[in-house]
Design a protein around this motif. Structure first.
Motif, PDB file in Angstrom:
ATOM      1  N   UNK A   1      -6.913  34.661  28.968  1.00  6.51           N
ATOM      2  CA  UNK A   1      -6.886  35.400  27.700  1.00  6.51           C
ATOM      3  C   UNK A   1      -6.317  34.522  26.591  1.00  6.51           C
ATOM      4  N   UNK A   2      -5.218  33.834  26.873  1.00  2.80           N
ATOM      5  CA  UNK A   2      -4.605  32.961  25.875  1.00  2.80           C
ATOM      6  C   UNK A   2      -5.543  31.818  25.496  1.00  2.80           C
ATOM      7  N   UNK A   3      -6.280  31.300  26.477  1.00  7.02           N
ATOM      8  CA  UNK A   3      -7.222  30.209  26.214  1.00  7.02           C
ATOM      9  C   UNK A   3      -8.351  30.673  25.301  1.00  7.02           C
ATOM     10  N   UNK A   4      -8.905  31.854  25.582  1.00  6.73           N
ATOM     11  CA  UNK A   4     -10.015  32.380  24.776  1.00  6.73           C
ATOM     12  C   UNK A   4      -9.559  32.666  23.351  1.00  6.73           C
ATOM     13  N   UNK A   5      -8.435  33.342  23.215  1.00  5.68           N
ATOM     14  CA  UNK A   5      -7.950  33.669  21.873  1.00  5.68           C
ATOM     15  C   UNK A   5      -7.543  32.405  21.115  1.00  5.68           C
ATOM     16  N   UNK A   6      -7.013  31.407  21.835  1.00  2.00           N
ATOM     17  CA  UNK A   6      -6.667  30.147  21.192  1.00  2.00           C
ATOM     18  C   UNK A   6      -7.893  29.428  20.659  1.00  2.00           C
ATOM     19  N   UNK A   7      -9.000  29.478  21.410  1.00  2.33           N
ATOM     20  CA  UNK A   7     -10.242  28.848  20.964  1.00  2.33           C
ATOM     21  C   UNK A   7     -10.800  29.557  19.735  1.00  2.33           C
ATOM     22  N   UNK A   8     -10.745  30.881  19.741  1.00  2.00           N
ATOM     23  CA  UNK A   8     -11.223  31.643  18.585  1.00  2.00           C
ATOM     24  C   UNK A   8     -10.396  31.304  17.352  1.00  2.00           C
ATOM     25  N   UNK A   9      -9.075  31.258  17.523  1.00  2.00           N
ATOM     26  CA  UNK A   9      -8.198  30.937  16.403  1.00  2.00           C
ATOM     27  C   UNK A   9      -8.481  29.537  15.865  1.00  2.00           C
ATOM     28  N   UNK A  10      -8.723  28.583  16.758  1.00  2.00           N
ATOM     29  CA  UNK A  10      -8.995  27.209  16.332  1.00  2.00           C
ATOM     30  C   UNK A  10     -10.269  27.126  15.505  1.00  2.00           C
ATOM     31  N   UNK A  11     -11.326  27.803  15.935  1.00  2.00           N
ATOM     32  CA  UNK A  11     -12.600  27.754  15.220  1.00  2.00           C
ATOM     33  C   UNK A  11     -12.510  28.522  13.904  1.00  2.00           C
ATOM     34  N   UNK A  12     -11.801  29.646  13.899  1.00  2.00           N
ATOM     35  CA  UNK A  12     -11.609  30.408  12.662  1.00  2.00           C
ATOM     36  C   UNK A  12     -10.830  29.576  11.643  1.00  2.00           C
ATOM     37  N   UNK A  13      -9.808  28.868  12.112  1.00  2.00           N
ATOM     38  CA  UNK A  13      -9.030  27.999  11.231  1.00  2.00           C
ATOM     39  C   UNK A  13      -9.893  26.878  10.669  1.00  2.00           C
ATOM     40  N   UNK A  14     -10.722  26.289  11.522  1.00  2.00           N
ATOM     41  CA  UNK A  14     -11.648  25.251  11.077  1.00  2.00           C
ATOM     42  C   UNK A  14     -12.555  25.775   9.970  1.00  2.00           C
TER      43      UNK A  14
ATOM     44  N   UNK B   1     -14.498  28.898  26.632  1.00  2.00           N
ATOM     45  CA  UNK B   1     -13.877  29.596  25.503  1.00  2.00           C
ATOM     46  C   UNK B   1     -14.294  28.981  24.173  1.00  2.00           C
ATOM     47  N   UNK B   2     -14.271  27.658  24.079  1.00  2.43           N
ATOM     48  CA  UNK B   2     -14.625  27.001  22.823  1.00  2.43           C
ATOM     49  C   UNK B   2     -16.102  27.188  22.508  1.00  2.43           C
ATOM     50  N   UNK B   3     -16.946  27.110  23.524  1.00  2.00           N
ATOM     51  CA  UNK B   3     -18.381  27.326  23.306  1.00  2.00           C
ATOM     52  C   UNK B   3     -18.641  28.721  22.745  1.00  2.00           C
ATOM     53  N   UNK B   4     -18.007  29.733  23.329  1.00  2.66           N
ATOM     54  CA  UNK B   4     -18.229  31.102  22.874  1.00  2.66           C
ATOM     55  C   UNK B   4     -17.654  31.344  21.479  1.00  2.66           C
ATOM     56  N   UNK B   5     -16.525  30.718  21.177  1.00  3.09           N
ATOM     57  CA  UNK B   5     -15.944  30.856  19.845  1.00  3.09           C
ATOM     58  C   UNK B   5     -16.876  30.289  18.783  1.00  3.09           C
ATOM     59  N   UNK B   6     -17.487  29.147  19.087  1.00  2.00           N
ATOM     60  CA  UNK B   6     -18.436  28.530  18.154  1.00  2.00           C
ATOM     61  C   UNK B   6     -19.643  29.436  17.947  1.00  2.00           C
ATOM     62  N   UNK B   7     -20.145  30.015  19.030  1.00  2.00           N
ATOM     63  CA  UNK B   7     -21.361  30.820  18.933  1.00  2.00           C
ATOM     64  C   UNK B   7     -21.115  32.187  18.299  1.00  2.00           C
ATOM     65  N   UNK B   8     -19.851  32.573  18.182  1.00  2.00           N
ATOM     66  CA  UNK B   8     -19.536  33.858  17.548  1.00  2.00           C
ATOM     67  C   UNK B   8     -19.143  33.712  16.088  1.00  2.00           C
ATOM     68  N   UNK B   9     -18.817  32.510  15.631  1.00  4.55           N
ATOM     69  CA  UNK B   9     -18.330  32.332  14.265  1.00  4.55           C
ATOM     70  C   UNK B   9     -19.452  32.426  13.239  1.00  4.55           C
ATOM     71  N   UNK B  10     -20.696  32.148  13.674  1.00  3.93           N
ATOM     72  CA  UNK B  10     -21.877  32.270  12.831  1.00  3.93           C
ATOM     73  C   UNK B  10     -22.996  32.893  13.648  1.00  3.93           C
ATOM     74  N   UNK B  11     -23.984  33.458  12.967  1.00 12.43           N
ATOM     75  CA  UNK B  11     -25.195  33.864  13.666  1.00 12.43           C
ATOM     76  C   UNK B  11     -26.138  32.665  13.654  1.00 12.43           C
TER      77      UNK B  11
END
Length: 222
Positions: free
Chosen positions: A39-52, A140-150
């Motif tokens: 859970x921490x890994x997934x949320x950390x990846x989302x936060x990193x991509x959102x920050x980017x 986690x990072x792959x999914x964060x990238x694919x969710x930040x944009x359509x």
């Protein structure tokens, strides 16, 4: 640096149409079906991509509570028992039947607001076969990238948005994809676009390579 044609391809659908959308509100994620460490890994990846992206996160969404929902499971039938999921995703039963018949490993569903911006994203990951063998950080990072944009239907079908640093073996977001994400969230850019000329505007905003999220937990990590 990517060419305009390569950027356009990232947001082109199977029918040849151009379709781009980014989040129009802060992202409030929730993750189901994993242990606390993952859970921490997934949320950390989302936060990193959102920050980017220069976007924002939030604890809750005023309408949905959570607007980025990530489900981990082993069989598509498990989703049949999730309360109210059919209200969030119309046509859930036939959709699950199609995904099961296709032996699909993942699926993303987006909802949009009146301006065409992403309002919510539902990510479904069936953890079996090759998917189950991926390191948590990579997944986690792959999914964060694919969710930040359509993205377009085949944006990452042949080439991953990630890369591995040879010296360290760390998995990072490709600098060219990081650049596209940052450009997409430029405050002068629209939240949604259906004209391929949008890709030219993204290209014009691409700057020098951006330091991507790296492979270990932390504020700019997975």
């Amino acid at each position: 640096m990517m060419t305009p044609a390569e950027i356009e391809a990232l947001f082109t659908r199977a029918d040849g149409s151009y379709a781009f959308a980014r989040w129009g509100r802060p992202i409030a994620p929730i993750v189901f079906g994993v242990e606390d460490s993952t859970l921490a890994t997934v949320k950390g990846a989302i936060e990193a991509v959102v920050t980017l992206a220069g976007h924002q996160m939030a604890e809750t969404d005023p309408e949905l509570g959570s607007n980025l929902m990530v489900f981990f499971f082993r069989d598509w039938d498990e989703l049949m028992g999730v309360p109210d999921l059919d209200r969030l995703i119309p046509g859930l039963d036939p959709l699950l039947a199609r995904l099961k018949a296709a032996d699909a490993s993942q699926y993303r569903a987006f909802r949009f607001d009146d301006q065409g911006a992403i309002q919510a994203c539902f990510v479904f990951l069936r953890m079996s076969g090759a998917m189950a063998k991926l390191p948590a950080e990579t997944l986690a990072l792959t999914q964060a990238v694919q969710a930040i944009l359509m993205w377009g239907d085949s944006a990452f079908a042949e080439t991953s948005p990630l890369a591995v640093i040879p010296d360290s073996g760390a998995t990072i977001l490709r600098p060219d994809i990081a650049g596209v994400i940052a450009a997409a969230y430029d405050r002068m850019m629209p939240v949604a676009a259906a004209d391929p000329s949008h890709a030219l505007r993204l290209f014009a905003r691409l700057q020098a390579p951006i330091d991507p999220p790296a492979g270990d937990p932390g504020p700019t990590k997975h």
